[in-house]
Design an enzyme around this catalytic site. Structure first.
Site, mmCIF file in Angstrom:
data_model
loop_
_atom_site.group_PDB
_atom_site.id
_atom_site.type_symbol
_atom_site.label_atom_id
_atom_site.label_comp_id
_atom_site.label_asym_id
_atom_site.label_seq_id
_atom_site.Cartn_x
_atom_site.Cartn_y
_atom_site.Cartn_z
ATOM 1 N N ASP A 185 0.827 -1.210 0.000
ATOM 2 C CA ASP A 185 0.000 0.000 0.000
ATOM 3 C C ASP A 185 0.863 1.263 0.000
ATOM 4 O O ASP A 185 1.957 1.273 0.555
ATOM 5 C CB ASP A 185 -0.916 -0.026 1.237
ATOM 6 C CG ASP A 185 -2.055 0.966 1.122
ATOM 7 O OD1 ASP A 185 -2.393 1.378 -0.006
ATOM 8 O OD2 ASP A 185 -2.617 1.332 2.172
ATOM 9 N N GLY A 186 0.355 2.310 -0.615
ATOM 10 C CA GLY A 186 1.014 3.614 -0.535
ATOM 11 C C GLY A 186 1.565 4.160 -1.846
ATOM 12 O O GLY A 186 2.253 5.191 -1.834
ATOM 13 N N ARG A 229 0.166 7.779 -2.422
ATOM 14 C CA ARG A 229 0.761 8.797 -1.542
ATOM 15 C C ARG A 229 2.221 9.054 -1.917
ATOM 16 O O ARG A 229 2.712 10.179 -1.827
ATOM 17 C CB ARG A 229 0.646 8.351 -0.074
ATOM 18 C CG ARG A 229 -0.707 8.685 0.524
ATOM 19 C CD ARG A 229 -0.967 7.911 1.777
ATOM 20 N NE ARG A 229 -1.342 6.540 1.469
ATOM 21 C CZ ARG A 229 -1.450 5.576 2.365
ATOM 22 N NH1 ARG A 229 -1.163 5.827 3.635
ATOM 23 N NH2 ARG A 229 -1.831 4.374 2.006
ATOM 24 N N TRP A 230 2.906 8.031 -2.362
ATOM 25 C CA TRP A 230 4.301 8.193 -2.794
ATOM 26 C C TRP A 230 4.367 9.196 -3.952
ATOM 27 O O TRP A 230 5.186 10.111 -3.955
ATOM 28 C CB TRP A 230 4.867 6.833 -3.231
ATOM 29 C CG TRP A 230 6.303 6.841 -3.631
ATOM 30 C CD1 TRP A 230 7.383 6.592 -2.825
ATOM 31 C CD2 TRP A 230 6.833 7.102 -4.939
ATOM 32 N NE1 TRP A 230 8.545 6.686 -3.558
ATOM 33 C CE2 TRP A 230 8.242 6.995 -4.858
ATOM 34 C CE3 TRP A 230 6.261 7.417 -6.177
ATOM 35 C CZ2 TRP A 230 9.083 7.192 -5.952
ATOM 36 C CZ3 TRP A 230 7.097 7.623 -7.267
ATOM 37 C CH2 TRP A 230 8.490 7.503 -7.144
ATOM 38 N N SER A 237 -7.515 -5.578 -5.222
ATOM 39 C CA SER A 237 -8.579 -6.150 -4.393
ATOM 40 C C SER A 237 -9.905 -6.147 -5.140
ATOM 41 O O SER A 237 -10.085 -5.430 -6.132
ATOM 42 C CB SER A 237 -8.712 -5.355 -3.091
ATOM 43 O OG SER A 237 -9.437 -4.158 -3.306
ATOM 44 N N ASN A 265 -11.073 -2.721 -5.340
ATOM 45 C CA ASN A 265 -10.342 -1.708 -6.112
ATOM 46 C C ASN A 265 -11.044 -1.320 -7.424
ATOM 47 O O ASN A 265 -10.676 -0.321 -8.050
ATOM 48 C CB ASN A 265 -8.890 -2.135 -6.382
ATOM 49 C CG ASN A 265 -7.984 -2.060 -5.163
ATOM 50 O OD1 ASN A 265 -7.085 -2.864 -4.990
ATOM 51 N ND2 ASN A 265 -8.201 -1.081 -4.286
ATOM 52 N N TRP A 266 -12.069 -2.072 -7.825
ATOM 53 C CA TRP A 266 -12.873 -1.678 -8.994
ATOM 54 C C TRP A 266 -13.596 -0.353 -8.766
ATOM 55 O O TRP A 266 -14.038 0.276 -9.713
ATOM 56 C CB TRP A 266 -13.928 -2.745 -9.315
ATOM 57 C CG TRP A 266 -13.354 -4.080 -9.666
ATOM 58 C CD1 TRP A 266 -13.391 -5.208 -8.886
ATOM 59 C CD2 TRP A 266 -12.660 -4.444 -10.869
ATOM 60 N NE1 TRP A 266 -12.757 -6.247 -9.525
ATOM 61 C CE2 TRP A 266 -12.304 -5.810 -10.743
ATOM 62 C CE3 TRP A 266 -12.291 -3.757 -12.024
ATOM 63 C CZ2 TRP A 266 -11.607 -6.500 -11.736
ATOM 64 C CZ3 TRP A 266 -11.596 -4.451 -13.013
ATOM 65 C CH2 TRP A 266 -11.266 -5.794 -12.872
ATOM 66 N N ARG A 323 -4.912 -1.744 8.903
ATOM 67 C CA ARG A 323 -6.135 -2.488 8.619
ATOM 68 C C ARG A 323 -5.831 -3.558 7.584
ATOM 69 O O ARG A 323 -4.810 -3.512 6.917
ATOM 70 C CB ARG A 323 -7.251 -1.553 8.131
ATOM 71 C CG ARG A 323 -6.897 -0.731 6.905
ATOM 72 C CD ARG A 323 -8.091 0.108 6.426
ATOM 73 N NE ARG A 323 -7.699 0.995 5.348
ATOM 74 C CZ ARG A 323 -7.387 2.296 5.493
ATOM 75 N NH1 ARG A 323 -7.436 2.852 6.689
ATOM 76 N NH2 ARG A 323 -7.023 3.018 4.460
HETATM 77 C C1 IPE Z 1 -5.465 -2.728 -0.253
HETATM 78 O O1 IPE Z 1 -5.151 -1.391 -0.352
HETATM 79 C C2 IPE Z 1 -5.392 -3.376 -1.603
HETATM 80 C C3 IPE Z 1 -4.069 -3.489 -2.193
HETATM 81 C C4 IPE Z 1 -2.945 -3.089 -1.661
HETATM 82 C C5 IPE Z 1 -4.038 -4.118 -3.480
HETATM 83 P P1 IPE Z 1 -6.251 -0.246 -0.542
HETATM 84 O O2 IPE Z 1 -5.490 1.013 -0.670
HETATM 85 O O3 IPE Z 1 -7.182 -0.605 -1.641
HETATM 86 O O4 IPE Z 1 -7.040 -0.329 0.832
HETATM 87 P P2 IPE Z 1 -7.921 0.763 1.574
HETATM 88 O O5 IPE Z 1 -8.933 1.254 0.587
HETATM 89 O O6 IPE Z 1 -6.990 1.863 1.989
HETATM 90 O O7 IPE Z 1 -8.501 0.056 2.745
HETATM 91 C C1 IPE Z 2 -1.538 0.398 -3.468
HETATM 92 O O1 IPE Z 2 -1.364 1.779 -3.481
HETATM 93 C C2 IPE Z 2 -1.797 -0.154 -4.843
HETATM 94 C C3 IPE Z 2 -3.156 -0.667 -5.051
HETATM 95 C C4 IPE Z 2 -4.123 -0.655 -4.187
HETATM 96 C C5 IPE Z 2 -3.424 -1.225 -6.354
HETATM 97 P P1 IPE Z 2 -2.577 2.794 -3.416
HETATM 98 O O2 IPE Z 2 -2.967 3.139 -4.810
HETATM 99 O O3 IPE Z 2 -3.663 2.256 -2.568
HETATM 100 O O4 IPE Z 2 -1.874 4.026 -2.727
HETATM 101 P P2 IPE Z 2 -2.479 4.973 -1.607
HETATM 102 O O5 IPE Z 2 -2.984 4.102 -0.511
HETATM 103 O O6 IPE Z 2 -3.575 5.772 -2.250
HETATM 104 O O7 IPE Z 2 -1.323 5.821 -1.197
HETATM 105 MG MG MG Z 3 -4.104 2.396 -0.580
#
Ligand code: IPE
Ligand code: IPE
Ligand code: MG
Length: 227
Positions: A16-17, A20-21, A61, A64-65, A181
């Protein structure tokens, strides 16, 4: 490694992140995801020497859709490119690709690409499991339906139908980015997993960070309810 130290065999990571990066660097979100893929590549190369039998990565996930269509499209394109460019390396390095999640409802060309990669890596001994269109609720519901067709549901009976059925028990779950989480990841499998929430954004996560997590894990006392 002495007898008080334990080796993590199955490690799962919520990567995750990326967003934000990119935001911190005033870059487009896509660049965060691109650098995220680079971090995956480096990690997959390095786990060979870390004693891990199975590495599971949360890539997309079932929730993520809900993201904007553009971003979902970018993520799917990165997936296409990643499989294409990295498959030869998986084969050369004894990696067995596994997919967890309802991947068959991804775009048909991706499904075909994934199935080809599964086939071509089927002889590998170290598992790289990628969670695609994965959500624990969905996985558990699918498993419960399959288990109920065999009679009364038991924990062992249900477990046999989880997407992770032929993988070792989960030892260590890591989430990057500082969020604490699970976001619908491996809920069943986390029952007795050790957990670590790391304050590093995924594109900055290095093999050295993972090694530090494995070193912490090595001295944790796992009790499973006993004493
Ligand atoms: C979880 O991260 C899914 C993946 C890293 C692929 P999300 O960024 O989708 O989770 P939430 O929405 O912050 O809970
Ligand atoms: C994780 O990074 C990648 C996926 C969920 C596919 P994010 O896209 O969730 O990055 P943040 O959480 O918005 O920083
Ligand atoms: Mg995220």
């Amino acid at each position: 490694m002495d007898s008080d130290h334990q080796q993590a065999k199955h490690v799962a990571i919520i990567m995750d992140g990326n967003g934000r990066w990119a935001k911190r660097k005033h870059l487009p979100r896509l660049m965060g995801h691109q650098r995220g893929v680079e971090a995956v590549r480096k990690l997959v190369r390095s786990v060979e020497d870390m004693g891990i039998d199975c590495l599971t990565l949360y890539a997309f996930s079932s929730e993520n859709w809900k993201r904007p269509e553009d971003e979902v499209g970018d993520l799917m394109d990165l997936l296409r490119k990643f499989i294409k460019s990295d498959l030869p390396e998986f084969i050369a390095h004894d990696v067995r690709l596994k997919i967890i999640g309802d991947y068959k409802s991804l775009a048909p060309d991706i499904v075909a690409q994934l199935e080809d990669a599964l086939e071509q890596t089927s002889k590998g001994s170290r598992i790289l499991a990628v969670a695609l269109n994965y959500g624990s609720h969905d996985e558990i519901v699918r498993a419960a339906n399959a288990a109920s067709a065999e009679g009364a549901i038991t924990a062992e009976g249900l477990e046999k139908h989880l997407d992770t059925a032929d993988m070792p028990p989960l030892d260590l779950l890591i989430r990057t980015s500082g969020e604490v989480r699970l976001s619908n990841f491996l809920l069943w499998q986390c029952a007795y997993a050790e957990m670590s929430f790391v304050d590093v954004l995924w594109p900055d996560f290095t093999p050295e960070h993972l090694q530090a997590e494995l070193d912490n894990f090595a001295v944790r006392e796992r009790r499973y309810g006993a004493r």
